[in-house]
Design a protein around this motif. Structure first.
Motif, PDB file in Angstrom:
ATOM      1  N   MET A   1       5.556  -9.760  17.468  1.00  0.00           N
ATOM      2  CA  MET A   1       6.665 -10.033  16.140  1.00  0.00           C
ATOM      3  C   MET A   1       5.943  -9.649  14.676  1.00  0.00           C
ATOM      4  O   MET A   1       4.844  -9.745  14.821  1.00  0.00           O
ATOM      5  N   VAL A   2       6.942  -9.106  13.927  1.00  0.00           N
ATOM      6  CA  VAL A   2       6.202  -8.605  12.671  1.00  0.00           C
ATOM      7  C   VAL A   2       6.801  -9.743  11.832  1.00  0.00           C
ATOM      8  O   VAL A   2       7.663 -10.529  11.692  1.00  0.00           O
ATOM      9  N   TYR A   3       5.576 -10.151  10.983  1.00  0.00           N
ATOM     10  CA  TYR A   3       5.513 -11.310  10.090  1.00  0.00           C
ATOM     11  C   TYR A   3       5.854 -10.741   8.557  1.00  0.00           C
ATOM     12  O   TYR A   3       5.099  -9.701   8.252  1.00  0.00           O
ATOM     13  N   ASP A   4       6.549 -11.296   7.748  1.00  0.00           N
ATOM     14  CA  ASP A   4       6.830 -10.792   6.401  1.00  0.00           C
ATOM     15  C   ASP A   4       6.130 -11.948   5.578  1.00  0.00           C
ATOM     16  O   ASP A   4       6.705 -13.125   5.242  1.00  0.00           O
ATOM     17  N   PHE A   5       4.885 -11.579   5.057  1.00  0.00           N
ATOM     18  CA  PHE A   5       4.004 -12.762   4.477  1.00  0.00           C
ATOM     19  C   PHE A   5       4.543 -12.663   3.009  1.00  0.00           C
ATOM     20  O   PHE A   5       3.938 -13.602   1.995  1.00  0.00           O
ATOM     21  N   ASP A   6       5.487 -11.620   2.656  1.00  0.00           N
ATOM     22  CA  ASP A   6       5.983 -11.628   1.169  1.00  0.00           C
ATOM     23  C   ASP A   6       7.005 -12.430   1.266  1.00  0.00           C
ATOM     24  O   ASP A   6       7.360 -12.862  -0.137  1.00  0.00           O
ATOM     25  N   GLU A   7       7.541 -13.387   2.037  1.00  0.00           N
ATOM     26  CA  GLU A   7       8.835 -14.073   2.011  1.00  0.00           C
ATOM     27  C   GLU A   7       8.338 -15.356   1.203  1.00  0.00           C
ATOM     28  O   GLU A   7       7.444 -15.805   1.343  1.00  0.00           O
ATOM     29  N   ILE A   8       9.250 -15.754   0.210  1.00  0.00           N
ATOM     30  CA  ILE A   8       8.948 -16.877  -0.677  1.00  0.00           C
ATOM     31  C   ILE A   8       9.747 -17.904  -0.084  1.00  0.00           C
ATOM     32  O   ILE A   8      11.130 -17.757   0.218  1.00  0.00           O
ATOM     33  N   ILE A   9       9.178 -18.853   0.522  1.00  0.00           N
ATOM     34  CA  ILE A   9       9.897 -20.146   0.988  1.00  0.00           C
ATOM     35  C   ILE A   9       9.409 -21.374  -0.038  1.00  0.00           C
ATOM     36  O   ILE A   9       8.492 -21.588  -0.248  1.00  0.00           O
ATOM     37  N   ASP A  10      10.665 -21.908  -0.264  1.00  0.00           N
ATOM     38  CA  ASP A  10      10.754 -23.214  -1.201  1.00  0.00           C
ATOM     39  C   ASP A  10      10.177 -24.293  -0.377  1.00  0.00           C
ATOM     40  O   ASP A  10      10.991 -24.699   0.666  1.00  0.00           O
ATOM     41  N   ARG A  11       9.315 -24.907  -0.669  1.00  0.00           N
ATOM     42  CA  ARG A  11       8.637 -26.003  -0.158  1.00  0.00           C
ATOM     43  C   ARG A  11       8.894 -27.167  -0.952  1.00  0.00           C
ATOM     44  O   ARG A  11       8.519 -28.216  -0.443  1.00  0.00           O
ATOM     45  N   ARG A  12       9.365 -27.174  -1.864  1.00  0.00           N
ATOM     46  CA  ARG A  12       9.764 -28.564  -2.528  1.00  0.00           C
ATOM     47  C   ARG A  12      10.700 -29.325  -2.018  1.00  0.00           C
ATOM     48  O   ARG A  12      11.644 -28.783  -1.107  1.00  0.00           O
TER      49      ARG A  12
END
Ligand SMILES: Cc1ncc(COP(=O)(O)O)c(C=O)c1O
Length: 394
Positions: A1-12
């Motif tokens: 599977m291809v991962y997109d490490f540029d993805e911004i995930i809101d962790r707040r």
């Protein structure tokens, strides 16, 4: 599977220590979190699937540790690092910090000395202090931007009859050294010759950069040396699942293993959560593709950081990392240190780094920057530092 490490995930608002507790822990709730050692990347999908699958079963009663954590860890370590371990040697742990605390209690008395090499991961020192033992600091040597071990000093410290244990970070947090076979063998031999048991914390071992190879200390030397080492592994750093609390301790020596098991039982510290083992097994059996994509991404971030510093903030020097996503930045040329340096970065620049002196006084001119984040976030943090740097240091 291809991962997109540029993805911004809101962790707040996810009860994330890094994002939601930054005010209490670092001292500025508005600072961009680049401190504690977890990443802002999503977990590998097989780990997420394993957690969801278990969560969908509606009963969350007491679990027990199934033996598949042993096979999964043994196969992973053999494949990735070339050490063939006997599954019998493995003990499940709900984290690595509990392991060194427990072994300090099992193998030493109040007032005994424990050797560490500062600057180093601060909970090593906390564990020694909290258990009323004494820190014996075999300070690392810093020369020409590189850290090495002072073996003469280590020899003297190990010969001290009050020295009972040495805790090693391999590869080393925060200075990023991947210890060589020669260095590890010398450390191991000095300790074994002097009856100093070694806890080798290899939690960052899957995060090797630029072709550096991780060498498990436990596979080196003769039987006496190998029987003197307790090695700690976990999928938590590489696969960003520290919150699941699943790790593995490797104890080839049956006496030491018995002691660890007894103490764990005594302290009731083996009660894992219902997700820990299945997540560990999924991580170690199905997620190599994640590692193969993550490491080049991290190297790209290091390259970005190095170039940014050279071009815009030459008074801040990158200590070249051989492993981990924790960058050790030498700020000596700024002419500020300790509180003043921390205030500048955390309050003025609003970037929540780990202050260098938290890892020992040796780190007072340094900061530790976590680059386990999308490059855009790294750039934002560096831009914030640069804005203030220009005003004060250009
Ligand atoms: C060297 C080292 N050991 C242990 C840990 C944490 O271990 P755990 O969360 O498994 O207790 C960390 C986390 O940053 C670390 O850097």
């Amino acid at each position: 599977m291809v991962y997109d490490f540029d993805e911004i995930i809101d962790r707040r608002n996810t009860a994330s220590s890094k994002w939601d507790n930054v005010g209490a822990r670092v001292g500025n709730p508005d600072a961009l979190p680049m401190w504690v050692a977890d990443t802002d990347f999503r977990c590998p999908q097989p780990v997420v699937d394993a957690v969801i699958k278990r969560a969908e079963h509606p009963i969350y009663g007491y679990p027990f540790v199934t033996d598949d954590f042993k096979t999964a860890t043994v196969n992973w370590v053999e494949k990735r690092h070339g050490w063939k371990m006997d599954p019998e040697w493995l003990v499940f742990a709900t984290g690595i910090v509990p392991v060194f605390n427990t072994m300090i209690q099992a193998l030493s008395q109040e007032g005994d000395r424990i050797i560490i090499s500062r600057p180093v991961y601060h909970p090593f020192g906390f564990a020694i202090d909290d258990n009323h033992r004494e820190i014996s600091d075999n300070s690392l040597v810093y020369e020409n931007g590189r850290y090495t071990i002072d073996f003469d000093d280590l020899q003297r410290r190990a010969e001290d009859p009050r020295a009972k244990l040495m805790i090693i970070s391999n590869p080393h947090n925060p200075v990023g050294r991947a210890w060589t076979e020669e260095e590890l063998t010398r450390m191991s031999k000095i300790c074994a010759d002097n009856g100093v048991v070694v806890i080798c914390d290899e939690i960052h071992s899957d995060l090797m950069l630029y072709g550096h190879k991780h060498i498990p200390m436990g596979m080196l030397g003769d039987e006496k040396m190998r029987n003197n080492i307790i090695t700690c592994y976990a999928p938590s750093k590489i696969f960003n699942c520290a919150g699941l609390r699943g790790s593995a301790v490797v104890v080839p020596n049956p006496e030491l293993r018995k002691l660890l098991n007894q103490r764990f039982k005594m302290n009731r510290s083996i009660q894992q959560n219902i997700f820990a083992v299945s997540a560990l097994v999924a991580a170690y059996t199905q997620c190599e593709d994640y590692v193969d994509q993550l490491l080049p991404y991290l190297e790209k971030n290091v390259d970005f950081l190095r170039t940014y510093l050279k071009e815009k903030m030459p008074k801040i020097k990158l200590v070249e990392p051989e492993a981990t996503y924790l960058m050790w930045l030498d700020c000596t040329e700024l002419g500020i240190s300790g509180d003043e340096l921390a205030n500048f970065i955390i309050q003025d620049c609003k970037v929540a780094v780990s202050r260098g002196d938290g890892f020992g006084q040796e780190g007072k001119n340094f900061i530790r920057l976590n680059i386990g984040c999308p490059t855009a976030v790294l750039k934002q943090g560096l831009d914030q530092i640069y804005q203030q740097y220009q005003k004060r240091f250009s």
